[in-house]
Design a protein around this motif. Structure first.
Motif, PDB file in Angstrom:
ATOM      1  N   THR A   1      10.680  -9.287 -14.039  1.00 38.25           N
ATOM      2  CA  THR A   1       9.804  -9.760 -12.964  1.00 38.25           C
ATOM      3  C   THR A   1       9.915  -8.831 -11.762  1.00 38.25           C
ATOM      4  N   PRO A   2       8.802  -8.442 -11.142  1.00 39.60           N
ATOM      5  CA  PRO A   2       8.879  -7.582  -9.954  1.00 39.60           C
ATOM      6  C   PRO A   2       9.671  -8.259  -8.840  1.00 39.60           C
ATOM      7  N   PRO A   3      10.396  -7.497  -8.051  1.00 35.80           N
ATOM      8  CA  PRO A   3      11.104  -8.070  -6.904  1.00 35.80           C
ATOM      9  C   PRO A   3      10.123  -8.766  -5.959  1.00 35.80           C
ATOM     10  N   ALA A   4      10.610  -9.783  -5.267  1.00 37.87           N
ATOM     11  CA  ALA A   4       9.730 -10.585  -4.414  1.00 37.87           C
ATOM     12  C   ALA A   4       9.312  -9.859  -3.140  1.00 37.87           C
ATOM     13  N   ASP A   5      10.169  -8.996  -2.645  1.00 40.21           N
ATOM     14  CA  ASP A   5       9.886  -8.329  -1.372  1.00 40.21           C
ATOM     15  C   ASP A   5       9.075  -7.050  -1.589  1.00 40.21           C
ATOM     16  N   ARG A   6       7.773  -7.203  -1.712  1.00 42.47           N
ATOM     17  CA  ARG A   6       6.893  -6.062  -1.969  1.00 42.47           C
ATOM     18  C   ARG A   6       6.710  -5.236  -0.698  1.00 42.47           C
ATOM     19  N   PRO A   7       7.111  -3.954  -0.709  1.00 43.50           N
ATOM     20  CA  PRO A   7       6.884  -3.110   0.470  1.00 43.50           C
ATOM     21  C   PRO A   7       5.391  -2.890   0.711  1.00 43.50           C
ATOM     22  N   GLU A   8       5.000  -2.806   1.945  1.00 46.21           N
ATOM     23  CA  GLU A   8       3.600  -2.626   2.292  1.00 46.21           C
ATOM     24  C   GLU A   8       3.050  -1.332   1.699  1.00 46.21           C
ATOM     25  N   GLY A   9       1.885  -1.423   1.088  1.00 46.17           N
ATOM     26  CA  GLY A   9       1.206  -0.246   0.562  1.00 46.17           C
ATOM     27  C   GLY A   9       1.786   0.315  -0.711  1.00 46.17           C
ATOM     28  N   MET A  10       2.675  -0.444  -1.376  1.00 44.74           N
ATOM     29  CA  MET A  10       3.309   0.065  -2.590  1.00 44.74           C
ATOM     30  C   MET A  10       2.985  -0.843  -3.769  1.00 44.74           C
ATOM     31  N   ALA A  11       2.997  -0.268  -4.966  1.00 40.50           N
ATOM     32  CA  ALA A  11       2.746  -1.000  -6.204  1.00 40.50           C
ATOM     33  C   ALA A  11       4.022  -1.022  -7.036  1.00 40.50           C
ATOM     34  N   TRP A  12       4.230  -2.117  -7.748  1.00 35.25           N
ATOM     35  CA  TRP A  12       5.387  -2.215  -8.625  1.00 35.25           C
ATOM     36  C   TRP A  12       5.109  -1.500  -9.940  1.00 35.25           C
ATOM     37  N   ILE A  13       6.007  -0.598 -10.311  1.00 32.26           N
ATOM     38  CA  ILE A  13       5.932   0.128 -11.575  1.00 32.26           C
ATOM     39  C   ILE A  13       7.048  -0.428 -12.449  1.00 32.26           C
ATOM     40  N   PRO A  14       6.738  -1.081 -13.566  1.00 31.00           N
ATOM     41  CA  PRO A  14       7.736  -1.887 -14.259  1.00 31.00           C
ATOM     42  C   PRO A  14       8.843  -1.113 -14.950  1.00 31.00           C
ATOM     43  N   GLY A  15       8.632   0.168 -15.171  1.00 24.51           N
ATOM     44  CA  GLY A  15       9.609   0.903 -15.955  1.00 24.51           C
ATOM     45  C   GLY A  15       9.497   0.529 -17.424  1.00 24.51           C
TER      46      GLY A  15
ATOM     47  N   ASP B   1      13.844   3.048 -15.162  1.00 23.21           N
ATOM     48  CA  ASP B   1      13.954   1.752 -14.508  1.00 23.21           C
ATOM     49  C   ASP B   1      12.718   1.499 -13.655  1.00 23.21           C
ATOM     50  N   GLY B   2      12.483   0.238 -13.320  1.00 25.54           N
ATOM     51  CA  GLY B   2      11.362  -0.110 -12.469  1.00 25.54           C
ATOM     52  C   GLY B   2      11.546   0.373 -11.038  1.00 25.54           C
ATOM     53  N   PHE B   3      10.434   0.590 -10.330  1.00 27.01           N
ATOM     54  CA  PHE B   3      10.498   1.100  -8.954  1.00 27.01           C
ATOM     55  C   PHE B   3       9.178   0.798  -8.261  1.00 27.01           C
ATOM     56  N   TRP B   4       9.175   0.939  -6.965  1.00 27.22           N
ATOM     57  CA  TRP B   4       7.952   0.831  -6.162  1.00 27.22           C
ATOM     58  C   TRP B   4       7.372   2.218  -5.930  1.00 27.22           C
ATOM     59  N   MET B   5       6.041   2.308  -5.907  1.00 26.82           N
ATOM     60  CA  MET B   5       5.386   3.596  -5.649  1.00 26.82           C
ATOM     61  C   MET B   5       4.236   3.390  -4.673  1.00 26.82           C
ATOM     62  N   ASP B   6       4.076   4.340  -3.766  1.00 25.46           N
ATOM     63  CA  ASP B   6       2.935   4.291  -2.850  1.00 25.46           C
ATOM     64  C   ASP B   6       1.642   4.233  -3.661  1.00 25.46           C
TER      65      ASP B   6
END
Length: 373
Positions: free
Chosen positions: A57-71, A104-109
């Motif tokens: 599950t993606p982390p709850a705290d989504r940074p502004e302007g970023m998309a979750w990349i599941p890995g 691993d999963g990460f956030w990306m602009d």
């Protein structure tokens, strides 16, 4: 093509020897004589197997302007595109063998870093980019003092048709060109807040990322994100260059390098997010501007990774080597730019690789950031 090395002209507005050598490297394939390990069988070099995205599950705290990349696990690389529509003339040999990678999963602009975002960074820190700094005499001992002026390299279309065997016909070192003045001192980014920032060298991009609490992506992270879960697709959106006749990316139309007919809506850089996002919500992963990755560049990196089973979160090689320019330290660049065309550089194809000398800064190089949760 990708980045060019910042260099000073021995004569005004003429690239010096160092820049000429660097331009050769970025406008040609990074291919030297292959070692036996870099000569996989045809089957091993071209097999894509399904992407297996992580179910986490993606982390709850989504940074502004970023998309979750599941890995997850995917096939990384590019089959030889010659012969397919829009495939271009290059075999893309440094993007093979295709190999399995797990990340691993990460956030990306969601978009490339824009002029307004970079301006906020500069305002907060007083940062001065490589292109804005006056070169030092000790770094360019053969340059006349009067030529020690800040500047960068700018795409300059020739007035008429030219052979494509000499890239110096369409690149020029322009004193006063920088991120605020992308075409030279008389140009401006006024009204272009949502355009991607350009004329950023690797250290400029890394400095911004650190200030923003982010980092630059690894090459494996970048490609996993660009593919959007599509295994072996030619483009971030699928296998058709213009599905339903729709323009999906900002690339070159017309006769390169003389005339861009702008059929896709732009002769130069487009505002970010003008074209559709891929399945992960990322815009402009093909075309518009090249994007820096954190990996050192080597043409044999994939052969090394393919020697194992599944590469786990690869960070790239320990050092750079380009057989065309053995003395130049280069980082990977991805995505291609608005200058990419099937006539010369088809690196809008998602698995292809670019490279840039780390002090490179031109008007078709930008970046986006990632963040580890």
């Amino acid at each position: 093509m990708t980045a060019v090395r910042r260099s000073l002209p021995v004569l005004p507005l003429v690239l010096g020897l160092v820049a000429a050598v660097a331009l050769w490297g970025i406008c040609r394939l990074a291919l030297g004589p292959a070692s036996p390990a870099a000569r996989p069988t045809a089957a091993a070099a071209t097999v894509f197997t399904p992407t297996v995205a992580s179910p986490a599950t993606p982390p709850a705290d989504r940074p502004e302007g970023m998309a979750w990349i599941p890995g997850g696990e995917f096939s990384m690389g590019c089959a030889d595109p010659r012969g397919i529509p829009h495939g271009g003339p290059d075999p893309m040999g440094d993007a093979r063998p295709i190999h399995r990678v797990r990340i691993d999963g990460f956030w990306m602009d969601r978009t490339e870093v824009t002029n307004s975002q970079f301006a906020a960074f500069v305002k907060a820190t007083g940062y001065v980019t490589v292109a804005e700094r006056k070169p030092r005499q000790e770094d360019f001992p053969d340059a006349p003092p009067e030529n020690l002026v800040a500047g960068s390299v700018v795409f300059t279309p020739p007035p008429g048709p030219v052979p494509l065997d000499n890239h110096l016909r369409w690149w020029a070192y322009v004193p006063g060109a920088d991120w605020r003045h992308p075409l030279g001192p008389d140009s401006s980014i006024e009204g272009c807040d949502d355009a991607p920032v350009v004329h950023v060298a690797y250290e400029d991009a890394a400095a911004y990322a650190q200030w923003a609490g982010k980092r630059l992506p690894t090459e494996a992270e970048w490609e996993f994100a660009a593919r959007g879960g599509l295994a072996g697709a030619i483009y971030p959106w699928g296998d058709e260059f213009r599905p339903d006749s729709r323009w999906m990316a900002n690339t070159w139309q017309g006769t390169f390098p003389r005339e861009n007919t702008a059929d896709d809506g732009y002769r130069g850089i487009a505002p970010v997010a003008h074209y559709p996002a891929n399945a992960y919500g990322l815009h402009d992963m093909s075309g518009n501007v090249w994007e820096w990755c954190s990996d050192w560049y080597r043409p044999d990196t994939y052969a090394t990774l393919a020697a194992g089973t599944v590469a786990d979160n690869p960070q790239g090689p320990d050092s750079s080597f380009d057989p065309q320019e053995p003395g130049q330290a280069k980082r990977v660049q991805r995505g291609g730019s608005y200058l990419c065309t099937e006539q010369y550089c088809a690196r809008y194809i998602v698995g292809t690789r670019g490279k840039g000398e780390i002090s490179s800064a031109t008007n078709h190089i930008g970046f986006r950031c990632v963040k580890t949760p």
